[in-house]
Design a protein around this motif. Structure first.
Motif, PDB file in Angstrom:
ATOM      1  N   UNK A 111       0.806  -1.213   0.000  1.00 47.74           N
ATOM      2  CA  UNK A 111       0.000   0.000   0.000  1.00 47.74           C
ATOM      3  C   UNK A 111       0.841   1.266   0.000  1.00 47.74           C
ATOM      4  N   UNK A 112       0.512   2.172   0.898  1.00 43.50           N
ATOM      5  CA  UNK A 112       1.239   3.443   0.984  1.00 43.50           C
ATOM      6  C   UNK A 112       2.649   3.272   1.549  1.00 43.50           C
ATOM      7  N   UNK A 113       2.942   2.095   2.088  1.00 43.69           N
ATOM      8  CA  UNK A 113       4.282   1.801   2.625  1.00 43.69           C
ATOM      9  C   UNK A 113       5.043   0.846   1.705  1.00 43.69           C
ATOM     10  N   UNK A 114       4.704   0.841   0.420  1.00 40.77           N
ATOM     11  CA  UNK A 114       5.302  -0.108  -0.523  1.00 40.77           C
ATOM     12  C   UNK A 114       6.815   0.041  -0.603  1.00 40.77           C
ATOM     13  N   UNK A 115       7.332   1.225  -0.362  1.00 40.89           N
ATOM     14  CA  UNK A 115       8.775   1.458  -0.454  1.00 40.89           C
ATOM     15  C   UNK A 115       9.503   1.218   0.870  1.00 40.89           C
ATOM     16  N   UNK A 116       8.768   0.882   1.927  1.00 41.36           N
ATOM     17  CA  UNK A 116       9.376   0.569   3.226  1.00 41.36           C
ATOM     18  C   UNK A 116       9.757  -0.910   3.253  1.00 41.36           C
ATOM     19  N   UNK A 117      10.959  -1.211   3.707  1.00 44.18           N
ATOM     20  CA  UNK A 117      11.425  -2.594   3.728  1.00 44.18           C
ATOM     21  C   UNK A 117      10.547  -3.455   4.629  1.00 44.18           C
ATOM     22  N   UNK A 118      10.144  -4.606   4.131  1.00 47.43           N
ATOM     23  CA  UNK A 118       9.292  -5.521   4.896  1.00 47.43           C
ATOM     24  C   UNK A 118      10.154  -6.464   5.728  1.00 47.43           C
ATOM     25  N   UNK A 119      10.080  -6.310   7.027  1.00 46.25           N
ATOM     26  CA  UNK A 119      10.701  -7.230   7.986  1.00 46.25           C
ATOM     27  C   UNK A 119       9.728  -7.426   9.137  1.00 46.25           C
ATOM     28  N   UNK A 162      -9.470  -4.474  -3.568  1.00 44.17           N
ATOM     29  CA  UNK A 162      -8.226  -5.113  -3.997  1.00 44.17           C
ATOM     30  C   UNK A 162      -7.752  -4.618  -5.353  1.00 44.17           C
ATOM     31  N   UNK A 163      -8.538  -4.880  -6.392  1.00 41.88           N
ATOM     32  CA  UNK A 163      -8.113  -4.484  -7.733  1.00 41.88           C
ATOM     33  C   UNK A 163      -8.066  -2.963  -7.888  1.00 41.88           C
ATOM     34  N   UNK A 164      -8.957  -2.261  -7.203  1.00 34.77           N
ATOM     35  CA  UNK A 164      -8.981  -0.807  -7.294  1.00 34.77           C
ATOM     36  C   UNK A 164      -7.911  -0.132  -6.458  1.00 34.77           C
ATOM     37  N   UNK A 165      -7.388  -0.844  -5.474  1.00 35.07           N
ATOM     38  CA  UNK A 165      -6.304  -0.302  -4.643  1.00 35.07           C
ATOM     39  C   UNK A 165      -4.947  -0.626  -5.250  1.00 35.07           C
ATOM     40  N   UNK A 166      -4.863  -1.770  -5.926  1.00 40.55           N
ATOM     41  CA  UNK A 166      -3.608  -2.211  -6.523  1.00 40.55           C
ATOM     42  C   UNK A 166      -3.019  -3.400  -5.794  1.00 40.55           C
ATOM     43  N   UNK A 167      -2.147  -4.105  -6.501  1.00 42.26           N
ATOM     44  CA  UNK A 167      -1.401  -5.221  -5.914  1.00 42.26           C
ATOM     45  C   UNK A 167      -0.012  -4.728  -5.521  1.00 42.26           C
ATOM     46  N   UNK A 168       0.568  -5.365  -4.484  1.00 41.58           N
ATOM     47  CA  UNK A 168       1.865  -4.924  -3.971  1.00 41.58           C
ATOM     48  C   UNK A 168       2.743  -6.144  -3.666  1.00 41.58           C
ATOM     49  N   UNK A 169       3.285  -6.718  -4.735  1.00 49.48           N
ATOM     50  CA  UNK A 169       4.170  -7.877  -4.590  1.00 49.48           C
ATOM     51  C   UNK A 169       5.616  -7.524  -4.930  1.00 49.48           C
ATOM     52  N   UNK A 170       5.952  -6.230  -4.900  1.00 50.12           N
ATOM     53  CA  UNK A 170       7.328  -5.824  -5.183  1.00 50.12           C
ATOM     54  C   UNK A 170       8.314  -6.460  -4.207  1.00 50.12           C
ATOM     55  N   UNK A 171       7.850  -6.779  -2.989  1.00 50.61           N
ATOM     56  CA  UNK A 171       8.699  -7.436  -1.992  1.00 50.61           C
ATOM     57  C   UNK A 171       8.160  -8.835  -1.690  1.00 50.61           C
ATOM     58  N   UNK A 172       7.775  -9.530  -2.757  1.00 47.93           N
ATOM     59  CA  UNK A 172       7.216 -10.871  -2.584  1.00 47.93           C
ATOM     60  C   UNK A 172       8.156 -11.836  -1.881  1.00 47.93           C
ATOM     61  N   UNK A 173       9.448 -11.725  -2.167  1.00 44.46           N
ATOM     62  CA  UNK A 173      10.416 -12.591  -1.496  1.00 44.46           C
ATOM     63  C   UNK A 173      10.439 -12.360  -0.001  1.00 44.46           C
ATOM     64  N   UNK A 174      10.358 -11.101   0.404  1.00 44.99           N
ATOM     65  CA  UNK A 174      10.348 -10.762   1.835  1.00 44.99           C
ATOM     66  C   UNK A 174       9.081 -11.266   2.511  1.00 44.99           C
ATOM     67  N   UNK A 175       7.948 -11.253   1.797  1.00 44.74           N
ATOM     68  CA  UNK A 175       6.710 -11.805   2.346  1.00 44.74           C
ATOM     69  C   UNK A 175       6.904 -13.278   2.697  1.00 44.74           C
ATOM     70  N   UNK A 176       7.525 -14.019   1.785  1.00 46.47           N
ATOM     71  CA  UNK A 176       7.775 -15.445   2.016  1.00 46.47           C
ATOM     72  C   UNK A 176       8.744 -15.650   3.172  1.00 46.47           C
ATOM     73  N   UNK A 177       9.784 -14.812   3.242  1.00 46.61           N
ATOM     74  CA  UNK A 177      10.760 -14.917   4.335  1.00 46.61           C
ATOM     75  C   UNK A 177      10.099 -14.713   5.687  1.00 46.61           C
ATOM     76  N   UNK A 178       9.230 -13.714   5.780  1.00 47.45           N
ATOM     77  CA  UNK A 178       8.551 -13.429   7.046  1.00 47.45           C
ATOM     78  C   UNK A 178       7.688 -14.611   7.483  1.00 47.45           C
TER      79      UNK A 178
END
Length: 316
Positions: A137-145, A250-266
């Protein structure tokens, strides 16, 4: 020609080679294929007939137009929905303490995911806080940990909740798996939890089948654009009886899988069995009958408040 967002040189093309030059669906400025395919969504207008759920309805935008068209409000990183005015008046008359529901979305989504639920429950007196996880979302550029997720939730609770309020954590999928860790870190601040679609153990001690699932999810989310994943999701949507809110949320807000690898790691880092016994509040688990759910009974058996905790399995 350069991309208006990342400044990448996208060329003019030639007779033999097609240019990767695309244009924003709103302002017609040039954008590269990567930016265009990650900044894709369904335009949504409230109270208007939504576009049909098909590939041609997905539009690509430059960053500025994407944020303007999205159903997400990019001026803030979380939403607070107060109880409806008439319900709030009743609560004041009866001196009732308002319960705050803390909604945490699934992987690749945003705080819009649970917006209809929060609006509906506001009419029953519930206050809601809807959160964008880091990397979304609005935090798409914040590192996911995991640590960043805890810090994000802790900061919001400090700003928006008093010590007298009852806080119910509601997490779906990624929000549930990461939620185990958040709940463990913020144990004393939570009154109860509702965890949705987290019946499969995908942690460090998971089965070989679950490990393959994590590997496959990582492969998809790191090799496909948000637009491609949205297109792939349409097949599942057409089978669902509950898709009427998906364009808005969902579709109107957008998808955010730019850090998909980090999602899996978490998800793969969190070990629920080591956390659940320490949680000092009742828990409600919701899973679909067609979900992978090899550990739902185990999660329930580990709850400290077994008499107040339960598992519900819905059809689908």
């Amino acid at each position: 020609t350069n991309c208006v967002d990342c400044n990448a040189n996208i060329g003019r093309g030639s007779f033999f080679f097609r240019s990767s030059n695309l244009t924003c669906s709103a302002c017609n400025k040039s954008i590269c294929a990567k930016c265009a395919n990650d900044q894709a969504l369904f335009p949504y207008t409230p109270n208007a007939e939504p576009l049909p759920i098909q590939k041609s309805s997905i539009k690509c935008y430059c960053k500025a137009c994407y944020q303007s068209v999205s159903t997400l409000d990019y001026s803030r990183t979380y939403d607070v929905i107060e109880p409806a005015a008439e319900v709030e008046a009743e609560n004041e008359n009866t001196n009732t303490t308002t319960t705050t529901l803390l909604w945490v979305h699934g992987g690749g989504g945003s705080r819009r995911m649970f917006h209809p639920h929060a609006k509906l429950l506001s009419k029953q007196g519930y206050r809601s806080i809807l959160v964008d996880l880091p990397g979304h979302g609005t935090l798409v550029d914040t590192k996911l940990t995991l640590e960043q997720c805890v810090d994000t939730v802790r900061s919001i609770l400090q700003k928006e909740c008093s010590s007298s309020q009852k806080i119910v954590y509601v997490g779906g999928s990624l929000g549930a798996y990461i939620g185990f860790h958040i709940l463990g870190e913020l144990n004393a601040q939570i009154s109860s939890a509702v965890l949705i679609d987290c019946g499969q153990n995908v942690g460090p001690d998971c089965s070989l089948k679950a490990r393959f699932g994590i590997w496959f999810l990582r492969k998809l989310s790191t090799s496909m654009s948000n637009k491609a994943l949205m297109e792939a999701m349409m097949g599942a949507v057409k089978k669902s009886k509950a898709d009427y809110h998906l364009v808005e949320t969902t579709f109107g807000a957008g998808y955010f899988f730019q850090q998909g690898g980090a999602q899996c790691d978490c998800m793969h880092t969190v070990a629920p069995a080591g956390i659940i016994p320490s949680l000092n509040f009742p828990m409600l688990f919701f899973n679909g009958s067609e979900d992978y759910r090899d550990s739902e009974d185990k999660w329930l058996s580990l709850c400290k408040h077994k008499d107040l905790s339960s598992l519900k399995v819905y059809e689908g």
